[in-house]
Write an enzyme that holds these catalytic residues in place. Structure first.
Site, mmCIF file in Angstrom:
data_model
loop_
_atom_site.group_PDB
_atom_site.id
_atom_site.type_symbol
_atom_site.label_atom_id
_atom_site.label_comp_id
_atom_site.label_asym_id
_atom_site.label_seq_id
_atom_site.Cartn_x
_atom_site.Cartn_y
_atom_site.Cartn_z
ATOM 1 N N HIS A 36 6.195 7.989 0.458
ATOM 2 C CA HIS A 36 7.178 6.957 0.412
ATOM 3 C C HIS A 36 8.677 6.994 0.200
ATOM 4 O O HIS A 36 9.340 6.799 -1.050
ATOM 5 C CB HIS A 36 6.486 6.379 -1.097
ATOM 6 C CG HIS A 36 7.009 4.443 -0.775
ATOM 7 N ND1 HIS A 36 6.130 3.536 -0.928
ATOM 8 C CD2 HIS A 36 8.315 3.770 0.001
ATOM 9 C CE1 HIS A 36 6.566 1.900 -0.168
ATOM 10 N NE2 HIS A 36 7.848 2.820 -0.172
ATOM 11 N N ARG A 94 -1.219 0.033 -6.522
ATOM 12 C CA ARG A 94 -0.775 0.706 -5.397
ATOM 13 C C ARG A 94 0.945 1.460 -5.792
ATOM 14 O O ARG A 94 1.448 0.811 -6.374
ATOM 15 C CB ARG A 94 -0.782 0.410 -4.091
ATOM 16 C CG ARG A 94 -0.161 0.792 -3.747
ATOM 17 C CD ARG A 94 0.427 0.740 -1.356
ATOM 18 N NE ARG A 94 0.751 1.340 -1.045
ATOM 19 C CZ ARG A 94 1.604 1.499 -0.281
ATOM 20 N NH1 ARG A 94 1.990 0.019 0.195
ATOM 21 N NH2 ARG A 94 2.566 2.259 1.073
ATOM 22 N N GLU A 154 4.689 3.335 5.636
ATOM 23 C CA GLU A 154 5.798 2.701 6.862
ATOM 24 C C GLU A 154 6.257 4.431 7.499
ATOM 25 O O GLU A 154 7.611 4.067 7.553
ATOM 26 C CB GLU A 154 6.638 2.269 5.999
ATOM 27 C CG GLU A 154 6.016 0.835 5.176
ATOM 28 C CD GLU A 154 6.954 -0.405 5.142
ATOM 29 O OE1 GLU A 154 6.458 -1.509 4.263
ATOM 30 O OE2 GLU A 154 7.678 -0.053 4.777
ATOM 31 N N TYR A 178 5.132 -8.237 6.385
ATOM 32 C CA TYR A 178 6.136 -9.399 5.621
ATOM 33 C C TYR A 178 6.541 -10.357 7.086
ATOM 34 O O TYR A 178 7.031 -11.999 6.530
ATOM 35 C CB TYR A 178 7.467 -8.305 5.399
ATOM 36 C CG TYR A 178 6.950 -6.996 3.863
ATOM 37 C CD1 TYR A 178 7.683 -7.954 2.875
ATOM 38 C CD2 TYR A 178 7.242 -6.461 4.631
ATOM 39 C CE1 TYR A 178 7.108 -7.531 2.455
ATOM 40 C CE2 TYR A 178 6.859 -5.546 3.458
ATOM 41 C CZ TYR A 178 7.136 -5.817 2.328
ATOM 42 O OH TYR A 178 6.471 -4.936 1.524
ATOM 43 N N GLU A 183 1.217 -4.271 1.288
ATOM 44 C CA GLU A 183 1.906 -4.816 0.554
ATOM 45 C C GLU A 183 2.534 -5.983 1.629
ATOM 46 O O GLU A 183 2.050 -6.154 2.673
ATOM 47 C CB GLU A 183 3.463 -4.036 1.403
ATOM 48 C CG GLU A 183 3.450 -2.766 0.930
ATOM 49 C CD GLU A 183 5.205 -1.979 0.633
ATOM 50 O OE1 GLU A 183 6.112 -2.745 1.300
ATOM 51 O OE2 GLU A 183 5.285 -1.140 0.672
ATOM 52 N N ASN A 229 1.170 -3.155 6.128
ATOM 53 C CA ASN A 229 2.309 -3.636 5.312
ATOM 54 C C ASN A 229 2.739 -4.782 5.878
ATOM 55 O O ASN A 229 3.362 -4.374 7.216
ATOM 56 C CB ASN A 229 3.325 -2.898 5.015
ATOM 57 C CG ASN A 229 2.642 -1.915 3.702
ATOM 58 O OD1 ASN A 229 1.731 -1.972 3.191
ATOM 59 N ND2 ASN A 229 3.405 -0.765 3.248
#
Length: 446
Positions: free
Chosen positions: A122, A78, A167, A295, A354, A293
């Site tokens: 991005h 990606r 995002e 985290y 991600e 994504n």
């Protein structure tokens, strides 16, 4: 040898990067300036005055980076395409040299047996479009659709699936609400037209990509939201935050409606940005996959600042990354099962686009990163066992890179980069991930 984890046959293993964070060559071969070129040149905007002007020099060293990917045994890569490299002013004149770079990249990836998964945006908006209002200007959505068509017409014969946006929550909040990222505007909730126009851009581009027989995804930073206590006030604050962080960028695409933002003091038309028919343009193309994504979870308390309807508070008694983010692997399982509960049949197959962590440079032998990846893949396998359709996992990141306003201070790479010499050195986590992929493959080959 790492655990194999119980993931299905055909599960795709990958890594992720982004153009401004690794490419460099910002003034070469006709590339136009982006908002990040402008922002990073602003005194005090980025730690230590770092910029992405050279970054990892991937523009010149991409064959070496593809060799690293091949060494991992990856299924997919990606990456993002730099809009200002393809259309230097964001519209009209196409830069042939910019398209040619991505031609070479795609061809070399395919020659190595790696499927490209490009992201069209991005965060590196052409500066000329920002000068015209950026994502606060509705016209930017239409310029994005034009750009998507240009790139898809060049690469779509070899690239089956595309991510439109990366995002939009983070870009809206950090770039337009708080001003800590490019373009550096600090508008608080009046930034939300930028969110709507990004979603409109997604919908317009998705229609054009589908017309060309291509699959479409959207990737957002999603988080399970935890109230800090059982109090009604903390619960209300958590619901308000969930609407902003998660549902604002998912409900319109999957359900065709915006969540109730009244707790944020935001009008139904998001400050006049939403026009009749917009939600159909966003929702109707549909998604072939949702990029997640992940985290960390987010813990929310009732506000102490009258300017906000919530407070973000730390999660105690858990490890933290070098970035200060709490490490809670089970949060990924909770997030995925929560998406299924919220969206049911409207939820498309998921790809983790991600997941990774920054580790202190002095940490050896890279054990915190290995523990992070192992814990999250275990949580992912548990979610799959609970019936969540997850098709792949792309760790962030292949190589250390330019980490936005943190400059080069945060290191997420499976591969260490010496930014003075550009030497790449695989870390212990690189070998761990390589072995994990091999174990998974052997499981289904036996």
């Amino acid at each position: 040898m790492p655990d194999r984890f119980d993931l299905p046959a055909g599960f795709r293993w990958g890594v992720a990067t982004a153009a401004y964070q690794i490419e460099g060559a910002v003034e070469e071969d006709g590339r136009g300036p982006s908002v990040w070129d402008t922002f990073s040149a602003r005194p005090g905007a980025v730690r230590d005055g770092h910029t992405g002007a050279v970054a990892c020099d991937h523009y010149h060293r991409y064959p070496e980076d593809i060799a690293l990917m091949e060494g991992l045994g990856l299924d997919g890569y990606r990456f993002s395409i730099a809009w200002p490299r393809v259309l230097p002013t964001g519209t009209a004149t196409v830069n042939p040299a910019g398209l040619a770079f991505y031609d070479r990249l795609v061809d070399d990836l395919l020659a190595a047996g790696i499927t490209p998964l490009p992201t069209l945006f991005h965060w590196d908006l052409p500066q000329a479009l920002e000068d015209a209002g950026g994502w606060l200007n509705r016209d930017t959505a239409y310029r994005f659709a034009e750009y998507a068509a240009v790139v898809a017409d060049r690469l779509g014969d070899r690239v089956p699936a595309w991510i439109t946006l990366n995002e939009p929550f983070v870009h809206t909040v950090f770039g337009y609400a708080l001003g800590t990222h490019a373009p550096g505007r600090a508008l608080m909730f009046e930034s939300l037209p930028a969110a709507h126009h990004q979603l409109l851009a997604h919908g317009l581009a998705a229609s054009l990509l589908h017309e060309r027989g291509l699959e479409v995804m959207l990737s957002n930073n999603l988080t399970p939201v935890w109230p800090a206590s059982d109090s009604a006030e903390d619960g209300a604050a958590a619901r308000a935050y969930d609407a902003l962080h998660n549902r604002l960028f998912t409900d319109p695409v999957l359900l065709g409606t915006y969540p109730d933002l009244s707790a944020l003091g935001v009008p139904d038309d998001i400050y006049g940005a939403i026009r009749p028919g917009d939600t159909d343009l966003i929702h109707t193309p549909g998604l072939d996959g949702l990029g997640v994504n992940y985290y960390n979870p987010t813990r929310i308390a009732a506000p102490t600042d009258p300017g906000l309807p919530f407070d973000l508070v730390d999660i105690p008694d858990v490890p933290h990354t070098a970035f200060g983010w709490p490490v809670v692997p089970d949060g990924l399982r909770q997030l995925l099962t929560g998406l299924k509960e919220s969206y049911g049949a409207a939820l498309p197959p998921i790809t983790i686009t991600e997941n990774g962590c920054s580790v202190e440079e002095s940490t050896t032998p890279d054990q915190p990163r290995i523990d992070f990846l192992a814990g999250h893949l275990d949580a992912l396998a548990q979610a799959v066992a609970e019936g969540i359709d997850v098709r792949g996992y792309y760790t962030w990141s292949l190589i250390d890179n330019y980490e936005w306003s943190e400059g080069f201070s945060q290191r997420f790479g499976l591969v260490h980069v010496d930014f003075e010499t550009q030497k790449r050195t695989p870390r212990a986590s690189y070998a761990w991930y390589r072995d994990l992929i091999a174990v998974h493959r052997r499981r289904f080959a036996e």
